[in-house]
Design a protein around this motif. Structure first.
Motif, short mmCIF file in Angstrom:
data_model
loop_
_atom_site.label_atom_id
_atom_site.label_comp_id
_atom_site.label_asym_id
_atom_site.label_seq_id
_atom_site.Cartn_x
_atom_site.Cartn_y
_atom_site.Cartn_z
N ASP A 1 0.84 -1.19 0.00
CA ASP A 1 0.00 0.00 0.00
C ASP A 1 0.87 1.25 0.00
O ASP A 1 2.08 1.17 0.19
N ASP A 2 0.27 2.39 -0.19
CA ASP A 2 1.02 3.65 -0.31
C ASP A 2 1.77 4.01 0.96
O ASP A 2 2.89 4.53 0.90
N ILE A 19 10.33 1.19 -6.08
CA ILE A 19 9.81 0.19 -5.13
C ILE A 19 9.19 -1.00 -5.87
O ILE A 19 9.43 -2.14 -5.52
N GLN A 20 8.42 -0.73 -6.88
CA GLN A 20 7.71 -1.81 -7.57
C GLN A 20 8.64 -2.75 -8.33
O GLN A 20 8.26 -3.86 -8.67
N THR A 35 20.03 -4.38 -2.45
CA THR A 35 20.93 -3.99 -3.54
C THR A 35 20.07 -3.91 -4.79
O THR A 35 19.52 -4.90 -5.24
N TYR A 36 19.98 -2.72 -5.31
CA TYR A 36 19.05 -2.46 -6.40
C TYR A 36 19.78 -1.80 -7.56
O TYR A 36 20.58 -0.88 -7.37
N PHE A 70 6.91 -6.32 -3.81
CA PHE A 70 5.56 -5.77 -3.67
C PHE A 70 4.78 -6.04 -4.95
O PHE A 70 4.58 -5.15 -5.77
N PRO A 71 4.34 -7.29 -5.14
CA PRO A 71 3.63 -7.65 -6.36
C PRO A 71 2.19 -7.17 -6.35
O PRO A 71 1.64 -6.81 -5.30
N SER A 72 1.58 -7.23 -7.53
CA SER A 72 0.14 -6.97 -7.62
C SER A 72 -0.59 -8.16 -7.00
O SER A 72 0.04 -9.15 -6.61
N ARG A 73 -1.87 -8.10 -6.90
CA ARG A 73 -2.65 -9.21 -6.32
C ARG A 73 -2.46 -10.51 -7.11
O ARG A 73 -2.59 -11.59 -6.58
#
Length: 79
Positions: A1-2, A19-20, A35-36, A70-73
């Motif tokens: 969530d936000d 983030i996504q 690590t991104y 943080f995946p979608s549903r």
């Protein structure tokens, strides 16, 4: 969530738009870092997993419902 996304951005220094795109393989709970690889520059950066957000990442790693943190549903990349 936000609210969670804003907290992670604040604590790590990641950009909201990044983030996504964080994969589970980016998370190193032993070292306490994410690590991104930035999409636009291609550079790898390391961001801290602070005590405040550690439980969020621990839950994501434990669930492993997707390769995305943080995946979608549906378990896909959230857009």
């Amino acid at each position: 969530d936000d609210t969670t996304a804003r907290l992670i951005c604040k604590e790590t220094g990641l950009f909201p738009s990044d983030i996504q795109y964080v994969h589970l393989e980016c998370i190193d709970m032993e070292r306490g870092v994410v690590t991104y690889r930035r999409r636009n520059s291609g550079k790898f950066n390391t961001y801290p997993i602070t005590k405040k957000i550690r439980p969020i990442f621990e839950e994501c790693v434990a669930k492993r419902s997707s390769d995305w943190v943080f995946p979608s549903r549906e378990g896909t990349l959230m857009r």
